[in-house]
Motif scaffolding. Sequence first.
Motif, mmCIF file in Angstrom:
data_model
loop_
_atom_site.group_PDB
_atom_site.id
_atom_site.type_symbol
_atom_site.label_atom_id
_atom_site.label_comp_id
_atom_site.label_asym_id
_atom_site.label_seq_id
_atom_site.Cartn_x
_atom_site.Cartn_y
_atom_site.Cartn_z
ATOM 1 N N LEU A 469 -14.226 3.351 2.193
ATOM 2 C CA LEU A 469 -12.768 3.291 2.276
ATOM 3 C C LEU A 469 -12.159 2.594 1.058
ATOM 4 O O LEU A 469 -10.995 2.838 0.719
ATOM 5 C CB LEU A 469 -12.340 2.566 3.553
ATOM 6 C CG LEU A 469 -12.744 3.242 4.875
ATOM 7 C CD1 LEU A 469 -12.348 2.362 6.052
ATOM 8 C CD2 LEU A 469 -12.112 4.622 4.995
ATOM 9 N N GLY A 473 -9.152 4.340 -1.164
ATOM 10 C CA GLY A 473 -7.834 3.743 -1.345
ATOM 11 C C GLY A 473 -7.448 3.606 -2.810
ATOM 12 O O GLY A 473 -6.308 3.890 -3.198
ATOM 13 N N VAL A 477 -4.318 5.619 -4.607
ATOM 14 C CA VAL A 477 -3.197 4.866 -5.166
ATOM 15 C C VAL A 477 -3.000 5.205 -6.640
ATOM 16 O O VAL A 477 -1.871 5.414 -7.109
ATOM 17 C CB VAL A 477 -3.423 3.349 -4.978
ATOM 18 C CG1 VAL A 477 -2.404 2.547 -5.789
ATOM 19 C CG2 VAL A 477 -3.316 2.977 -3.510
#
Length: 487
Positions: A469, A473, A477
Amino acid sequence: MNEPDTTRILSRDSLAGTEDDSPAADDRDRPEEKPATTRTGRRQPWCPVTVEPVMFLSMFSLILQGPLSTQYLFDRMSQEVGFNRSRTSECGGNGSLPPDPLQKEVEALAAHWNLYINLTGFAVGMLMVPLLGSWSDFAGRRVILIIPSVGMALQAAVYLLVMYLELPVVYFLIGRIFSGLSGDFSAVLAGCFSYVADISDTRTLTFRVAILEACLGVSGMLASIIGGQWKQAQGYIKPYWLVLATNLASALYVYLFLRETVPSDPTAKFPAFRHYKTVWRLLSTGGTTAGEEGRHFHRIKLWLYLLCFFVVLTVHSGSVSLFVLYELSSPLCWGSTLIGFGSAALHVGYLSSLLGLKLMQRCLADSWVALIGLLSNIAGLVVVSISHNTQLMFTGYGLNFLFMTTSPVIRSKLSKLVDASQQGALFAAVACVESLCFLVGTSLYNALYPATLHFMKGFPFLFGALLQLIPAGIIGVLECLDPRTDH
């Protein structure tokens, strides 16, 4: 047909304002490949097949020997503690009989020896890989492909002596030291990816990197099937002779057939501290393609992508190092044949990832392709962590069918962040991170596995799924913050 590397070099240099922008300059460099060298010393390959056989042969030997050495350690530990691996008690048809109480002790011992052996090789290799990778900018790419192939052949020779003479398994450490001093498989990766970066442009780089990683999958699949069947039929020793021959064949191919892309500098010395300084300078500045205003953002992106690469490769290397131990014992109780097919199923993911990457690039930016690959890997690891039968285990392997779309995207993005003249230093840094991934991944997972056997045998795989994860992320982003996508 390979794209001329002059296209890539000129396009990047024009961003920095260092080349002539006149049409005549473009016409001189675009239409033909007659110039053997460019401003940065790169040379065009005479054949579209370049380092792919090196990657194939080196990976074949690595995957062939991995399960063999783990099973050999398991058998040697079983002999030492008196554990009966007949499997009649732990794998009976109704599963009513309890497993042998010595089984967990054997698993822990084998995992700890795996840890010691991998720590030795990767600790030495981590010191050598950045030196070899940066040195290749001056001495050429061929040298860092020959040296590790010879080193891995020496390791196979030491392992053969241990098996023939039934020496203590501590002598495996000597073989790993030989391989580590040569840069190990990480040096092969650094050399191959640097070579591809030399001969590719920005449009073809991601897919050419994916082709190299597909070579990893095809060779790994074949080695897994051959190794499992061969070990069951004839034991450990004869397959290890093939490991030795494969590494020697890789070195011979580079020496006879591979054309150099970097002209050798006779003043280049090895080892030299300046090679470490070159790598650090790249990481501290973020690459030369960025102007002064964008240099800070480039440096942040470079470090964040390296962090993503670190997490992805750490989870992958750690999980792979445990699959065999996880499959050998109850409740799965796989033999050599099923272990071979399981490893082959895992490596089919390299081919399916290559196909998926090619298809998804038509409608998605590279970052979203990488995120889909991470989701595939997360799903596969979660299912593996709760697998209690063969069908569920193969389902976990099947869900991993896109897991290798992430690393080629990250490699390509890192390459595009820096100038063409810095590719050697970049992939030296990437190789250093990759060595650290193997070191941390195998150490963490081989220590975590025996520590969590009492409450959840598949916990390390679940832990790896949660770690994925983090890069998901970061990549998401960065893609949202950057309006310019690769699509």
